[in-house]
Design a protein around this motif. Structure first.
Motif, mmCIF file in Angstrom:
data_model
loop_
_atom_site.group_PDB
_atom_site.id
_atom_site.type_symbol
_atom_site.label_atom_id
_atom_site.label_comp_id
_atom_site.label_asym_id
_atom_site.label_seq_id
_atom_site.Cartn_x
_atom_site.Cartn_y
_atom_site.Cartn_z
ATOM 1 N N ALA A 22 0.845 -1.197 0.000
ATOM 2 C CA ALA A 22 0.000 0.000 0.000
ATOM 3 C C ALA A 22 0.880 1.246 0.000
ATOM 4 N N GLU A 23 0.301 2.348 -0.426
ATOM 5 C CA GLU A 23 0.971 3.644 -0.383
ATOM 6 C C GLU A 23 0.281 4.481 0.694
ATOM 7 N N PRO A 24 1.013 4.874 1.731
ATOM 8 C CA PRO A 24 0.374 5.611 2.835
ATOM 9 C C PRO A 24 -0.398 6.848 2.390
ATOM 10 N N ASP A 25 0.137 7.576 1.409
ATOM 11 C CA ASP A 25 -0.571 8.786 0.953
ATOM 12 C C ASP A 25 -1.935 8.437 0.353
ATOM 13 N N GLU A 26 -1.981 7.272 -0.298
ATOM 14 C CA GLU A 26 -3.237 6.888 -0.954
ATOM 15 C C GLU A 26 -4.257 6.383 0.071
ATOM 16 N N ILE A 27 -3.778 5.709 1.115
ATOM 17 C CA ILE A 27 -4.690 5.355 2.209
ATOM 18 C C ILE A 27 -5.174 6.636 2.886
ATOM 19 N N GLY A 28 -4.256 7.605 3.017
ATOM 20 C CA GLY A 28 -4.630 8.906 3.574
ATOM 21 C C GLY A 28 -5.686 9.603 2.735
ATOM 22 N N TYR A 29 -5.559 9.441 1.410
ATOM 23 C CA TYR A 29 -6.554 10.036 0.506
ATOM 24 C C TYR A 29 -7.927 9.421 0.751
ATOM 25 N N LEU A 30 -7.945 8.096 0.955
ATOM 26 C CA LEU A 30 -9.226 7.433 1.231
ATOM 27 C C LEU A 30 -9.810 7.913 2.561
#
Ligand SMILES: [Zn+2]
Length: 268
Positions: free
Chosen positions: A138-146
């Motif tokens: 996973a990419e932390p920034d993308e989980i953050g986006y969610l």
């Protein structure tokens, strides 16, 4: 372009990588076969009909692809106009699961509603997702986006089976990830089952060989059974999530390279 209201389902191949069978199939040594190189392709999918455009996943972000040494050549916002689709008209994005190669580029669609399973969202926003075997994918920034999208009420969190629109069903199967979704789409020619990463390679169901990255192995086997059951229905075609065979089992969309028309199966 609108196909008189007919529904079109497309696979857009945006990247590729050469890997090995031993890295791709779980405990490959069990099969007593020599290792060999194989190609793995990266796709996102488009469902287009009279009511609009739905994206199924958004591929990986260019920076993440470069860092992870994947070859890539386009992103959804670049690819959609070549298909006559204005990215601004994408109203819904289904995130089949939250691995990095499916959640990149969500920011290209700031007004789209995002649909993901509650199990998937809950898992990736929980502490266990930080453990190495999960975090690597996973990419932390993308989980953050969610997370941010959830706070903005842009997320629809589903459980079990969910009718996205008439003829478009989302089915939670788990296995590969805790809330992996598959998408069943009725078109004029039949039913297209987008397996996403419930099935990376056709060989997983055809030779009963689980993929190497798995959150729940019994769940992954059950997901294969769900997919096999769906594929046994008349005029129903299974679309694997990363298999180069997708491009030979279905017909290319005319004049646009790397775009496969999933309503045009070459087999069966
Ligand atoms: Zn994937």
């Amino acid at each position: 372009m609108a196909n008189d209201g007919a529904r079109e389902v497309l696979a857009i191949r945006f990247g590729t990588r050469t890997t090995t069978r031993a890295e791709s199939f779980l405990n490959y040594h069990l099969y007593n076969e020599p290792d060999a190189k194989i190609e793995i392709d990266y796709f996102f999918w488009v469902i287009r009909d009279a009511s609009g455009t739905t994206l199924i996943d958004t591929g990986f972000a260019p920076a993440a692809g470069d860092r992870r040494r994947r070859a890539w050549w386009t992103t959804p916002a670049q690819a959609l106009p070549t298909l006559g689709i204005d990215p601004a008209t994408v109203s819904t994005i289904v995130v089949t699961h939250a691995h990095w190669d499916h959640t990149g580029n969500l920011h290209q669609f700031p007004h789209a509603k995002i649909v993901i399973s509650a199990a998937e969202y809950d898992f990736w926003t929980s502490p266990i997702a930080g453990r190495t075997q999960f975090a690597a994918h996973a990419e932390p920034d993308e989980i953050g986006y969610l997370r941010a999208a959830n706070q903005e009420d842009r997320l629809t969190l589903i459980k079990g089976q969910h009718t996205l629109a008439s003829g478009i069903e989302l089915i939670e199967v788990g296995g590969h990830t805790p809330g992996q979704l598959i998408v069943s789409v009725i078109t004029a020619t039949g039913t297209v089952v987008l397996a996403s990463d419930a099935l990376h390679f056709y060989e997983e169901v055809e030779r009963d060989r689980p993929f190497a990255i798995v959150a729940d192995l019994p769940g992954m086997y059950r997901a294969y059974d769900v997919l096999t059951g769906l594929a046994s229905q008349p005029d129903t075609w299974l679309v694997a999530g990363h298999d180069p065979l997708v491009r030979t089992r279905f017909g290319p969309r005319q004049a646009v390279s790397d775009v496969t028309d999933l309503g045009a199966p070459n087999t069966l």
